[in-house]
Each structure stands twice: as C-alpha cells, then as structure tokens.
Design a protein around this motif. Structure first.
Motif, PDB file in Angstrom:
ATOM      1  N   GLY A  88       0.811  -1.186   0.000  1.00 20.90           N
ATOM      2  CA  GLY A  88       0.000   0.000   0.000  1.00 20.90           C
ATOM      3  C   GLY A  88       0.857   1.254   0.000  1.00 20.90           C
ATOM      4  O   GLY A  88       2.070   1.221   0.181  1.00 20.90           O
ATOM      5  N   LEU A  89       0.201   2.399  -0.209  1.00 17.54           N
ATOM      6  CA  LEU A  89       0.922   3.664  -0.319  1.00 17.54           C
ATOM      7  C   LEU A  89       1.707   3.986   0.942  1.00 17.54           C
ATOM      8  O   LEU A  89       2.882   4.365   0.873  1.00 17.54           O
ATOM      9  CB  LEU A  89      -0.069   4.790  -0.625  1.00 17.54           C
ATOM     10  CG  LEU A  89       0.542   6.196  -0.751  1.00 17.54           C
ATOM     11  CD1 LEU A  89       1.608   6.215  -1.837  1.00 17.54           C
ATOM     12  CD2 LEU A  89      -0.558   7.215  -1.054  1.00 17.54           C
ATOM     13  N   GLU A  90       1.086   3.836   2.105  1.00 17.49           N
ATOM     14  CA  GLU A  90       1.784   4.152   3.348  1.00 17.49           C
ATOM     15  C   GLU A  90       2.994   3.256   3.553  1.00 17.49           C
ATOM     16  O   GLU A  90       4.061   3.708   3.981  1.00 17.49           O
ATOM     17  CB  GLU A  90       0.837   4.016   4.540  1.00 17.49           C
ATOM     18  CG  GLU A  90       1.489   4.411   5.869  1.00 17.49           C
ATOM     19  CD  GLU A  90       0.521   4.321   7.026  1.00 17.49           C
ATOM     20  OE1 GLU A  90       0.928   4.603   8.168  1.00 17.49           O
ATOM     21  OE2 GLU A  90      -0.662   3.963   6.800  1.00 17.49           O
ATOM     22  N   GLY A  91       2.851   1.973   3.236  1.00 15.60           N
ATOM     23  CA  GLY A  91       3.976   1.056   3.379  1.00 15.60           C
ATOM     24  C   GLY A  91       5.116   1.412   2.450  1.00 15.60           C
ATOM     25  O   GLY A  91       6.292   1.368   2.843  1.00 15.60           O
ATOM     26  N   LEU A  92       4.810   1.778   1.206  1.00 20.87           N
ATOM     27  CA  LEU A  92       5.851   2.166   0.268  1.00 20.87           C
ATOM     28  C   LEU A  92       6.562   3.424   0.724  1.00 20.87           C
ATOM     29  O   LEU A  92       7.787   3.546   0.634  1.00 20.87           O
ATOM     30  CB  LEU A  92       5.248   2.385  -1.120  1.00 20.87           C
ATOM     31  CG  LEU A  92       4.704   1.147  -1.833  1.00 20.87           C
ATOM     32  CD1 LEU A  92       4.030   1.542  -3.139  1.00 20.87           C
ATOM     33  CD2 LEU A  92       5.808   0.141  -2.096  1.00 20.87           C
TER      34      LEU A  92
END
Length: 266
Positions: A88-92
């Motif tokens: 997901g965006l936050e993880g990336l």
C-alpha cells in the motif's frame, strides 16, 4: 513491477530526497529519478532464496556504465512475519523513508564530506573508509534495541566476512546493509553487500548480544565503504561547472530535526 507501484515509489523518492536538501524529479524517458549533476535513483525488483526484493540504486555518474551504483534492498527481509507489511501507499512511503534515512544519507555524506548527514567511522578493513548513515529502529517498544544500536558499531564485527566482497576498482564503492531484530526465539539477522546477502556476515550479526524482547522490533543500518572517499565529490556538479557553481546554499544545509540521532524511531 506494476506501473502504479513504481510511480508511487519514484514520487516518494522525490519527497524524501527533498528532506536531504536535494531536488530530484522523475525522468519519464530515462526511467529513473534524476537529481543534481549526474546523480539519480534507479529501481529494480529481483528474487533470491529469501524472497522478492525491491532495490533502490543511488547513481553517482549517470551515463557512465563503468561507475559504481550504490544498490540497497529498500525493505527488510521477505520472510513471512519478520517485518511489518510494506504494501500500500503508506507502506511504500515508509520503506523509501527508511532508505533515505539510512542509505541515501550515507551517500549524500560521502559527496559532501561535512559530517551533516552521517558519521565517518573506522571500517576495520585496511585501506577502506566508511560512512554510516543514521539507523532506523521500528516496531513495538523498540527503545532498548535503539539504545543498543546507538552504543555499538556493527561493521567491525563482520569485517572479515565482507572483505572478500570488496573490489577496489573504480574507487571501490560498496554498500553494506544491516537488518536485524524480531523477538526472542523468532529473530532475523541479515547483512547484504551491494544488495546481495552474505550468509557468514549474517551469522556474525545474529551472534551479537542485541536485545531480544517479547515484542517485535527491528533495526536497519547502512554503511558505505570506499577506497577514495573524495572521488565522487563532484557527482552533483553539472558537467563543465566550476566547483563553487554547485555549492549548496545555506538553506540546503538545513538538516531535518532528529536526523542525526544515533537511531531514528519510525
């Protein structure tokens, strides 16, 4: 790698390099994120026995096929359950932020040599200089692990194991990534040189007395080794520019609050 995922990673690289006072932009034609002078950040995805990995490569002489690229696995390890999910965006974004804090900071310090973005430390390997960026410590109740990281230098403990991997050609530039932690009875320890795992060095890291608690916590550290530290001092200069033309302004020397702590909790 899906186009949307790589686009998000590249945009995250632009934001994170701005935190180091560097203006980068996505080069849609070249497929890299370009910075000042001949610097750039490239991406690649590969698999090995530990799983799939995303690597970010800090390019110091774009267009020079013989020049070294500082590759580093952007995440931790791929072992199931050994790290928080990086999807997901936050993880990336978190993944790229850890890379910037540990790896990109060391490269920028190599270029500048001012002691603002990393520490110049003894390598324990004859003829090699070392720059270590700030460490990232994350997870639950990670303070004890962070304190241990702040008191201990990791490179001397694996110097014998990684020395055969070092090549003095082209200024001899190599990146050493440490990733370790977990919890008691379920810990992970990995050392990579230029993005490739070194099992004997990983075993030496695992044997150290870093704290194993009941809750999951990890540490990520990066050391850049070089034979000629000033060989790449002109990497951010435009071709044909005089040395003082590319000197950063006063505002670019500003260091984000907390970046130079021995370790940074994320």
């Amino acid at each position: 790698m899906p186009t949307r995922r790589i686009d998000e990673i590249r945009r995250a690289v632009v934001r994170e390099m701005a935190a180091l006072g560097r203006q980068f932009h996505v080069d849609e034609v070249g497929g890299v994120v370009r910075g000042p002078g001949r610097t750039a950040v490239a991406t690649r995805e590969h698999s090995d026995v530990t799983g799939r990995h995303l690597d970010l490569g800090y390019v110091l002489r774009l267009g020079d096929g013989a020049a070294p690229v500082v590759w580093d696995c952007a995440g931790g390890t791929a072992a199931s359950g050994q790290q928080p999910a990086l999807e997901g965006l936050e993880g990336l974004e978190n993944m790229v932020r850890m890379w910037r804090t540990t790896t990109a900071s060391a490269v920028v310090e190599l270029i500048e040599g001012r002691g603002l973005h990393g520490d110049h430390v003894r390598s324990g390997i004859g003829g090699w200089s070392a720059v270590q960026g700030p460490a990232c410590v994350f997870g639950f109740r990670s303070g004890e692990l962070g304190d241990w990281v702040g008191r201990n230098r990791l490179l001397p403990h694996v110097a014998t194991e990684i020395a055969p991997r070092l090549d003095p050609a082209e200024g001899g530039l190599h990146g050493v990534r440490f990733f370790f932690g977990g919890r008691a009875g379920d810990e992970v320890a990995e050392v990579r040189v230029d993005g490739e795992p070194v099992p004997t060095a990983s075993a030496a890291l695992r044997a150290l007395d870093w704290p194993r608690g009941e809750r999951l916590a990890w540490a990520r550290c990066f050391v850049l080794l070089s034979r000629e530290p000033r060989l790449f001092a002109d990497a951010e200069q435009e071709p044909g520019a005089r040395p003082w033309d590319s000197r950063p302004t006063a505002g670019q020397w500003r260091v984000p609050a907390g970046l130079l702590r021995r370790w940074l909790s994320v």
